[in-house]
Write an enzyme that holds these catalytic residues in place. Structure first.
Site, short mmCIF file in Angstrom:
data_model
loop_
_atom_site.label_atom_id
_atom_site.label_comp_id
_atom_site.label_asym_id
_atom_site.label_seq_id
_atom_site.Cartn_x
_atom_site.Cartn_y
_atom_site.Cartn_z
CE1 TYR A 232 0.08 2.03 4.07
CE2 TYR A 232 0.93 -0.17 4.54
CZ TYR A 232 0.79 1.31 4.98
OH TYR A 232 1.22 1.58 6.14
CB CYS A 233 1.68 3.77 -2.01
SG CYS A 233 0.20 4.03 -3.02
CG ASN A 234 0.71 8.83 0.63
OD1 ASN A 234 0.28 8.71 1.72
ND2 ASN A 234 1.44 9.58 0.36
#
Length: 284
Positions: A232-234
């Site tokens: 996951y990221c932003n």
């Protein structure tokens, strides 16, 4: 299907009898509209792809900033780009492949033979190849998207991932640690996540590191081909680029598209701060 192609190989393929289709996916968080740059200069024959309108769909804030497009809408967009059944596709951008990887991840999940231009727009320029100006609107194609789509993880999958495998936060360390806020509420990371920033896999020239180097970097963090990995990221964009890097290294993953933009808007979800997976815990 291969995942990358360099500028020299692509130039040769474009001169061949059955050249690949080119998609220009220029997008940055601070410059979401990439069309002006595309019109000013792009690879000959490339079609502009709007990441926020074609590789995502409008959604409610609690879904995250860039929910995945409906398959039917993605297929309609692909036909507008001039893709036909059996076409090979190459995607690129001018930001180290981060935006282009979103197109790669989505299209590959639906059975399209798609590669990312390694080094992107900069690599093409550095190799001395020509550009075209203006817009390019090809005749509509007839491509049919098949397959189950890309491998995704839900918010609950992400919550449980540290127990069943590895949850990887691909953001910059200052965001992971909660030292810097972003566009989303709260700062920190999902408890149990380890931090392997996307930039870890990118060489100074914008190309991906060699597979052996990526594998070694991941193995040092306990990630191998046998590990169940969720990324996951932003907002679900940079994590697609890490999915590309992991794939080049021979490691399959699932991407949590809602990412921090969804997690941080979900009441009751815990937030960790600090340099370790669960140093200090609070709640959304």
């Amino acid at each position: 299907m291969s995942r990358l192609v360099d500028a020299d190989r692509l130039s040769a393929e474009l001169e061949g009898a059955s050249p690949p289709r080119l998609l220009d996916v220029r997008w940055r968080l601070n410059e979401p509209e990439g069309r002006p740059a595309y019109v000013g200069g792009h690879l000959p024959g490339a079609v502009y792809v709007d990441l926020e309108r074609e590789l995502a769909r409008p959604g409610r804030p609690e879904e995250g900033r860039f929910p995945l497009p409906d398959p039917a809408d993605l297929e309609a967009a692909a036909r507008r780009w001039g893709l036909w059944r059996g076409d090979r596709v190459v995607v690129y951008d001018d930001n180290d492949g981060v935006a282009a990887a979103r197109a790669w991840w989505l299209l590959r999940g639906h059975g399209i033979d798609v590669r990312v231009l390694d080094g992107g727009f900069r690599g093409w320029l550095h190799a001395g190849y020509p550009l075209a100006r203006g817009d390019h609107a090809p005749p509509a194609g007839d491509v049919v998207l098949a397959g189950p789509g890309p491998a995704v993880a839900t918010i609950q999958d992400a919550a449980l991932a540290p127990r069943t495998g590895v949850l990887v936060d691909v953001r910059a360390p200052q965001h992971y640690r909660g030292q810097v806020g972003g566009l989303d509420p709260g700062a920190g990371h999902i408890p149990g996540a380890i931090n392997i920033p996307t930039v870890t896999h990118i060489a100074p020239d914008g190309r991906l590191h060699e597979p052996a180097r990526i594998r070694a970097a991941l193995a040092a963090r306990g990630v191998t081909a046998e590990t169940a990995v969720v990324l996951y990221c932003n907002n679900g964009i940079a994590s697609a680029h890490s999915a590309l890097a992991f794939a080049v290294a021979g490691i399959g993953v699932r991407v949590y598209p809602g990412s921090w933009s969804q997690w941080s808007r979900s009441p009751g979800r815990p937030i960790a701060t600090g340099a370790t997976p669960a140093e200090a815990i609070s709640a959304v």
